[in-house]
Write a protein that holds these residues in place. Sequence first.
Motif, PDB file in Angstrom:
ATOM      1  N   PHE A 157       3.704  26.127 -13.152  1.00 49.92           N
ATOM      2  CA  PHE A 157       4.822  25.933 -14.076  1.00 49.92           C
ATOM      3  C   PHE A 157       4.405  26.227 -15.515  1.00 49.92           C
ATOM      4  N   ALA A 158       3.234  25.741 -15.911  1.00 46.73           N
ATOM      5  CA  ALA A 158       2.782  25.905 -17.292  1.00 46.73           C
ATOM      6  C   ALA A 158       2.439  27.351 -17.617  1.00 46.73           C
ATOM      7  N   GLU A 159       1.989  28.108 -16.631  1.00 45.19           N
ATOM      8  CA  GLU A 159       1.578  29.487 -16.888  1.00 45.19           C
ATOM      9  C   GLU A 159       2.743  30.369 -17.323  1.00 45.19           C
ATOM     10  N   ASN A 160       3.955  30.011 -16.936  1.00 48.90           N
ATOM     11  CA  ASN A 160       5.122  30.829 -17.252  1.00 48.90           C
ATOM     12  C   ASN A 160       5.839  30.400 -18.522  1.00 48.90           C
ATOM     13  N   LEU A 161       5.272  29.444 -19.246  1.00 48.44           N
ATOM     14  CA  LEU A 161       5.905  28.945 -20.461  1.00 48.44           C
ATOM     15  C   LEU A 161       5.394  29.701 -21.679  1.00 48.44           C
ATOM     16  N   PRO A 162       6.198  29.769 -22.747  1.00 44.79           N
ATOM     17  CA  PRO A 162       5.682  30.322 -24.007  1.00 44.79           C
ATOM     18  C   PRO A 162       4.606  29.420 -24.592  1.00 44.79           C
ATOM     19  N   ASP A 163       3.889  29.934 -25.590  1.00 49.81           N
ATOM     20  CA  ASP A 163       2.718  29.232 -26.118  1.00 49.81           C
ATOM     21  C   ASP A 163       3.038  27.834 -26.617  1.00 49.81           C
ATOM     22  N   PHE A 164       4.131  27.697 -27.393  1.00 51.62           N
ATOM     23  CA  PHE A 164       4.393  26.393 -27.997  1.00 51.62           C
ATOM     24  C   PHE A 164       4.737  25.353 -26.933  1.00 51.62           C
ATOM     25  N   GLN A 165       5.431  25.756 -25.860  1.00 48.64           N
ATOM     26  CA  GLN A 165       5.737  24.808 -24.798  1.00 48.64           C
ATOM     27  C   GLN A 165       4.509  24.524 -23.941  1.00 48.64           C
ATOM     28  N   MET A 166       3.648  25.520 -23.791  1.00 47.37           N
ATOM     29  CA  MET A 166       2.411  25.296 -23.059  1.00 47.37           C
ATOM     30  C   MET A 166       1.552  24.254 -23.770  1.00 47.37           C
ATOM     31  N   MET A 167       1.519  24.326 -25.106  1.00 47.16           N
ATOM     32  CA  MET A 167       0.758  23.342 -25.867  1.00 47.16           C
ATOM     33  C   MET A 167       1.376  21.951 -25.741  1.00 47.16           C
ATOM     34  N   GLU A 168       2.693  21.869 -25.688  1.00 51.74           N
ATOM     35  CA  GLU A 168       3.340  20.572 -25.522  1.00 51.74           C
ATOM     36  C   GLU A 168       3.080  19.989 -24.136  1.00 51.74           C
ATOM     37  N   ILE A 169       2.970  20.848 -23.129  1.00 49.02           N
ATOM     38  CA  ILE A 169       2.611  20.375 -21.792  1.00 49.02           C
ATOM     39  C   ILE A 169       1.195  19.799 -21.806  1.00 49.02           C
ATOM     40  N   ILE A 170       0.283  20.472 -22.506  1.00 49.03           N
ATOM     41  CA  ILE A 170      -1.092  19.967 -22.619  1.00 49.03           C
ATOM     42  C   ILE A 170      -1.098  18.604 -23.299  1.00 49.03           C
TER      43      ILE A 170
END
Length: 597
Positions: free
Chosen positions: A326-339
């Motif tokens: 799921f996280a791999e398909n997100l844009p950078d800013f949302q990927m950082m929020e997932i982290i």
Amino acid sequence: MSEYINNCFCCGYYLVRRYKRLVNDIFPQNPLHGLDRNNLERLRFYAVRKPEKLDKAFRYLCEKISRYLNNRNRPYVILGITAMDDIVKSCYQLLNIFVDDYLETLRLVLEERDDLELIEHAVASFESFCEIREEAPNYQRNYQFFVHRFTALCYYHDEMDKNKLRCLGLRGHHALFRKTANDELQNDAWKYMDQIVPSIIFNMEVAEQNQSQEATTTTVSPANVIIKNEQMTNEETSTLADIIFRDIFNRAHSNTNISICVQLILVHLDKNAKWIPGTTIFTGMSNLLNFLKKSFRIELQRSKGSPKYPDEHKFQAAVISGIDDFAENLPDFQMMEIIQCIASSLPTLYQNTEEHASEFNSNFRLQLLLLKTIQKITTQYQSEKSSEAISTLTTFPHQLFDPLIKLISSPEVEFRLLALEIIQLLVDRWHYADRLSKIRIFQDISQLGLPTGTKRSRLSDIPFMKKFGHQFRSQLYKCILFENNTKKIFYAIYCLMNIVTLEANDPDVLVDVIHFCFEIQSVIIKMMDEDQRKLPKTNYYGIHALIAAYFNLMSKLYDINQFSDHVDQVSEDIAFEQISGCREESFVLCTICLISI
């Protein structure tokens, strides 16, 4: 005498002032015939030639409309409004002379609360007036009545003509807004937004109906009096409100008044209990993490009776795999929020001194699994991001920085190593880690391909390091002095120290790290006393080698020649002493760490 009779002096026609005669002549004996266009043209020509008479002529016209209104003579009132529109459009350059009389007449017409026909013509006239661009507006003009009246029309609730009157209220608001929104001194639109915005939102929320509600009205057209059957549906009312609302937001954005509109929307949602947060990707992520924690609790309960629980392991692996995909398909800013979301959910170990061994192992496995998940997502984030677009402030919000920096000083080796590697991935925008992954003493650093002072420092990175640098060095200090440190830990610390210095590219940051190294050296020299020995010898030599390699690289990279020569000489002397002393453990360590290239 016949001359006077033919010229109507006997009836006193010519005894009336000319501007009054011209106004009287535009009204026909039968209102169905409409305005006398020839006489209306004469009135316009007279107003243009003698502007000093314009205010008197217009005031007299308004007085006639008022009398017709009092006598309930609706057709003549409509003809009078049409005549006013014509004069306003023809003499717009002299608008300030008669605009007060015009607005007062419209006010009288709009006060006819149950007369849809008159209100419709008054709103149409007001729209025409608002389209006029005035070069010298009258700043004393007040539109308060019109705002209140149009707002009342927007909330009209009687079933008869409800939709039609609501549309008229919306049109009036829109006209007034277009008239005054862009004028810095005439700010009636922004002054009364607390009435305008809620009334528009109210009409946007009109429930859709399958069948239109037909409202039949008798409309008297000034030009040719006919009967029209008009339809107005709820869908059209909400559509009109939507169009007006979009226009208001466009104008608010250009006039930096967007906060006024947004605040009123939030107030409206609160008052009507419509502030219901929607489901987001982070809600789903939180649910997955909660399921994962629940799985570990179930596993802990089952472990007391049976040591085998393959189903839970499969479920945990599936959840982690789902989070990764799921996280791999997100844009950078949302990927950082997932982290950040995962980092904030890490369990806390050693919080309860009486914690059972099985419970500790369960939390340990959960935290290790989540850290590996963060590492995997961070690898994807690091490979996709642009080195020019990401700053340290963006990468390290406190929700992520605090838990990671605390894990650097965790007693568990696995946690420390993962935390160091995750921070490396997040900080390493220029991909230095591959070239600095081993502790080595370089005679020539050109083969590393590192920048030699050409990369500009980021203004956003320097304040971050000065603000959080002490916290970072404090946790790194604890990390270096752990007895169970491994070779990978020292490699990770060395790599991270170099990356932080290179990414900041600031002399103050370099000086701070050098002072930090001197402090570490002074501490371990004292600890090497036989009475105070607390670390294995391999750790002592590993720390010295780490610091020596850092000094060697930075002194050569920043062309500090005296410092570089001193580091080279000390490194050679230590290597010679250790090798000639035939100490096996020191010889092995020096062979690994102090390789000259």
